[in-house]
Write an enzyme that holds these catalytic residues in place. Structure first.
Site, PDB file in Angstrom:
ATOM      1  N   LYS A 135      -1.208  -1.760  -0.426  1.00 62.27           N
ATOM      2  CA  LYS A 135      -0.616  -2.192  -1.695  1.00 62.27           C
ATOM      3  C   LYS A 135      -0.070  -0.947  -2.383  1.00 62.27           C
ATOM      4  O   LYS A 135      -0.348   0.163  -1.939  1.00 62.27           O
ATOM      5  CB  LYS A 135      -1.666  -2.859  -2.590  1.00 62.27           C
ATOM      6  CG  LYS A 135      -2.960  -2.030  -2.690  1.00 62.27           C
ATOM      7  CD  LYS A 135      -4.057  -2.720  -3.490  1.00 62.27           C
ATOM      8  CE  LYS A 135      -4.746  -3.835  -2.775  1.00 62.27           C
ATOM      9  NZ  LYS A 135      -4.407  -5.170  -3.257  1.00 62.27           N
ATOM     10  N   ARG A 136       0.682  -1.123  -3.465  1.00 62.60           N
ATOM     11  CA  ARG A 136       1.146   0.052  -4.186  1.00 62.60           C
ATOM     12  C   ARG A 136      -0.046   0.873  -4.688  1.00 62.60           C
ATOM     13  O   ARG A 136      -1.136   0.335  -4.916  1.00 62.60           O
ATOM     14  CB  ARG A 136       2.033  -0.372  -5.369  1.00 62.60           C
ATOM     15  CG  ARG A 136       3.421  -0.764  -4.957  1.00 62.60           C
ATOM     16  CD  ARG A 136       4.190   0.391  -4.333  1.00 62.60           C
ATOM     17  NE  ARG A 136       4.516   1.385  -5.319  1.00 62.60           N
ATOM     18  CZ  ARG A 136       5.707   1.526  -5.893  1.00 62.60           C
ATOM     19  NH1 ARG A 136       6.712   0.741  -5.547  1.00 62.60           N
ATOM     20  NH2 ARG A 136       5.914   2.469  -6.785  1.00 62.60           N
TER      21      ARG A 136
END
Ligand code: 26Q
Length: 777
Positions: A510-511
């Site tokens: 994920k970011r």
């Protein structure tokens, strides 16, 4: 449907000969991609035209989004056409491996969740025959490409994704519009991307705007020998859609960003009005009967004053235009975090788009008059979320818990006045890309048991539930093993790291953001490492902790976390005592295509944000669908995931929204640090030289223990949740030893994932918000 692959092959060969003078066998990947793409565009063109005509007269919805994270289109398009395997075979018969197209770059015209959601929605709408079109921006450079330098620091490189051409769009210059700013006017040129439905002849449209100058070259300047000045207008226009802003969680008040947002808004609305007039004539009073516009967060919220401006320009009065706008727009919120809410300085806005600033002020005056206590402009700052709520029919959050927080907390004042406007639409993901395409092995296994309809009706996965037994678990485990072998090959090639497919694969992709708590994961890995060295974790199943994440280039803390993880990875991977026990990998340039390889190989899905911070998450759904168990908090869509799949089949830990609320004010992370020697030992590696560190890691350490001038200590409660996190993580690890029982947990997750199809989400939007029905031709 019934696309003719032989025909496409012949087109491909003809294009290769015409454009490059090469045969199929001689062509390189880029030429092949271009030619095959053109062949596909030919093949879909009739269906595309008919789909557009079919929806002409009726009510339809438009999704306006600054981001579409569409990834690599070639396989997904062939898959949706139902001919991926046929084309693969036809190519193979001619000695060409379709896998060579894996080197084609992703179209990363988005940052993360919000942009990928937009892409999943378009796929679902096309596949369920719902008349939805997308409007967006065609950035010359997408999200930066990430690599790590020898120190483990993130380096960014420009993502020139279309440098070898883009076969997936048509430039439609005849639909170019003008967009006016205070100091210049630019052209917005549309590029149309077909959105090919799965199991239907329907083809939707994504229209992406690209800025160009009205005059390519200023001849007066050119004749005066001033080449530089001759090009400035051209550059000034093209600058607007030059690059995607790489922030996904903190808002930045940049002039160029206003211009991007206004081009997106103005061009899209001019386009809608043009088509409306062509079909319904000049009476604009019925616009909202035929057009419904969904705003993907506030990034396109200038569409609201822009529609009012355009309607007034056509002779309607302000009140009438306001009423039409309010009926037309709907707004989806994707975050509860204050720093991500868009707030524009009124004078800055006025200096770029003066008429828009005036209209916003008029809307604000009307609001203050009619609903004292509510406002849009305060202290000369425009709050775009407030504008979006006031001038919308419906406002929705993206998971139940998130929608509840919007009502109770973030937009409490608004909920009191307009309770009927607030809705929830729990996110989903397209099962075509996130199961059928990325995991054909699991798809095949499921198909054998329940038939092949589940990719269009994901609730059918529930039919697997009574079939879950040792035999199915064994087959599932064999598929998982295959996907791990494939991932190991990819990681060896891309990262130069050898992994063992017998390990447990524990994944956090994920970011990178503080609230997503990658640092919590990392600290627990360091703790586990020390315990393994001491021999105090005797029956630990060998595990690889896999990270994938991009940090916004200006986000120093996030970059410090990447550097730290890379350094502990090096220490652990180089420690011979850890051979066969523990590995840590941070893959470079995690993107859509990497996700398609990692997600099917995951055993554990880490979703560990503190409750109340992650609006929904969608990676959690993709991992569930591919049979990973969730190690997570009761946050975002995790709540609904465990409700569907059962607490007993997942690993839930940590504080809830309620318990966080009650400890918040008396929270003292240093007391936890002082009383937990193992956590302390792990945290001390941020500062004590066990691994190479610098001031940035020291800063992380102090932010956890002492706080800074803008946040109290440990703002995201890493220390508070630490013990229960580690307990759950080690429990999952122990459970993994019982492979059949663990495989059954995974299968319960697969069988319970039906709700998280974006087909379900898009049908709910169509029914409850857009009030539109499927249209077929
Ligand atoms: C705003 C202004 C200036 C520059 C950039 C931005 C900007 C850009 C992108 C702000 C936010 C974003 C992206 C936000 C996002 O991806 N949010 C995620 O949306 C998902 C889909 O609903 C959710 O699942 C995630 O929980 C949420 O974090």
């Amino acid at each position: 449907m019934n696309y003719d692959s032989l025909n496409i092959l012949q087109w491909t060969e003809a294009r290769l000969k015409y454009a490059h003078d090469v045969t199929l066998q001689e062509a390189d990947a880029n030429a092949l991609h271009e030619a095959l793409g053109q062949g596909v565009m030919m093949a879909v063109s009739d269906n595309w035209k008919r789909s557009k005509q079919a929806r002409m007269q009726s009510r339809k919805a438009y999704y306006i989004s600054a981001e579409y994270l569409i990834g690599r289109l070639v396989y997904a398009n062939l898959y949706n056409m139902g001919i991926l395997e046929e084309i693969r075979q036809l190519f193979a018969q001619r000695g060409v491996d379709l896998a060579c197209l894996e080197e084609i770059e992703d179209a990363a015209l988005g940052n993360g969740g919000l942009g990928r959601l937009a892409a999943c929605f378009l796929d679902s709408a096309a596949s369920t025959d719902i008349p939805l079109s997308g409007y967006g921006l065609r950035y010359r450079f997408g999200l930066f490409k990430q690599s790590f330098d020898p120190e483990g620091s993130q380096k960014e490189n420009a993502d020139d994704w279309a440098k070898f051409g883009d076969p997936w769009s048509y430039r439609r210059y005849n639909h170019t519009v003008r967009v006016q700013f205070a100091d210049h006017t630019v052209l917005a040129v549309p590029y149309d991307v077909p959105v090919i439905g799965y199991g239907t002849a329907n083809v939707g449209t994504l229209r992406l705007w690209q800025c160009e100058a009205e005059q390519e070259l200023d001849f007066t300047a050119f004749n005066d020998q001033d080449y530089f000045r001759a090009l400035t207008q051209k550059n000034r226009a093209e600058d607007i859609t030059r690059v995607l802003y790489p922030n996904d969680s903190t808002w930045e008040g940049k002039r160029l960003r206003i211009k991007q947002q206004y081009v997106l808004s103005s061009a899209s609305l001019q386009d809608m009005l043009r088509v409306y007039k062509g079909v319904h004539g000049p009476d604009l009073s019925r616009f909202a009967d035929f057009y419904c516009v969904q705003l993907n967060d506030t990034h396109p919220a200038m569409s609201i004053p822009e529609l009012i401006r355009l309607l007034m320009q056509e002779g309607l009065d302000f009140e009438g235009s306001f009423a039409i706008a309010q009926r037309t727009f709907c707004y989806t919120n994707h975050t509860v975090m204050g720093e991500a809410l868009e707030k524009w300085d009124l004078e800055l806005l006025r200096s770029v788009v003066p008429e828009i600033a005036d209209i916003i002020c008029r809307i604000d005056e009307k609001l203050r008059r009619e609903h004292p206590g509510l406002w849009i402009v305060e202290n000369n700052t425009v709050h775009m979320a407030n504008l979006s709520i006031y001038v919308s029919s419906f406002i929705n959050g993206v998971a139940e818990i998130h929608s509840q927080i919007l009502k109770d907390d973030v937009f409490q004042n608004w909920y009191r006045v307009f309770p009927e406007r607030f809705q929830n639409k729990t996110n989903g993901v397209t099962p075509r890309r996130w199961l059928g395409l990325c995991n054909p092995e699991l798809t095949q296994l499921i198909k054998y048991r329940i038939g092949g309809d589940f990719l269009k009706d994901l609730d059918q996965l529930a039919k697997l539930k009574p079939m879950i037994d040792d035999d199915l678990a064994r087959q599932f485990n064999a598929v998982k093993r295959q996907k791990k072998e494939q991932l190991c090959r990819l990681i060896a090639q891309r990262e130069g790291i050898k992994l063992d497919p017998d390990f447990l694969f524990d994944v956090q992709v994920k970011r990178l953001h503080e609230y997503k708590r990658q640092l919590l994961n990392a600290l627990s890995v360091v703790d586990i490492y020390f315990r393994l060295k001491e021999g105090s974790l005797p029956d630990f199943h060998p595990t690889v902790y896999l990270f994938g994440a991009k940090a916004a280039p200006g986000y120093a803390r996030a970059k410090a976390v990447i550097r730290y993880i890379n350094r502990i990875a090096r220490m652990i991977n180089n420690d011979p005592q850890m051979d066969g026990k523990l590995k840590v990998v941070f893959v470079q340039n995690y993107n859509c295509s990497y996700a398609e390889a990692i997600i099917p190989a995951a055993d554990i899905s880490q979703q560990i944000s503190p409750a109340g911070t992650e609006a929904s998450g969608t990676g959690n759904m993709k991992l569930m669908l591919n049979g990973a168990v969730t190690l997570g908090t009761l946050d975002g869509a995790n709540v609904e995931i465990v409700r569907e799949a059962g607490q007993e089949n997942n690993y839930i830990f940590g504080n809830t929204v309620e318990s966080l609320r009650s400890v918040r004010d008396s929270y003292n992370p240093r007391a936890i640090y002082d009383s937990n020697p193992r956590l302390r030992r792990a945290m001390d590696t941020l500062v004590d030289g066990t691994v190479p560190t610098d001031d940035a890691q020291r800063e992380l350490y102090h932010a956890l223990l002492d706080g800074t001038h803008w946040h109290r200590a440990d703002h995201y409660f890493l220390l508070l949740d630490y013990e229960s996190y580690l307990e759950a993580k080690l429990r999952a690890n122990r459970d993994y030893a019982h492979r059949l029982a663990f495989g059954k947990k995974c299968l319960y997750n697969v069988a319970s994932a039906g709700k998280f199809s974006s087909d379900r989400t898009i049908r709910e939007y169509a029914r409850d918000i857009w009030k539109i029905r499927p249209t077929q031709y």
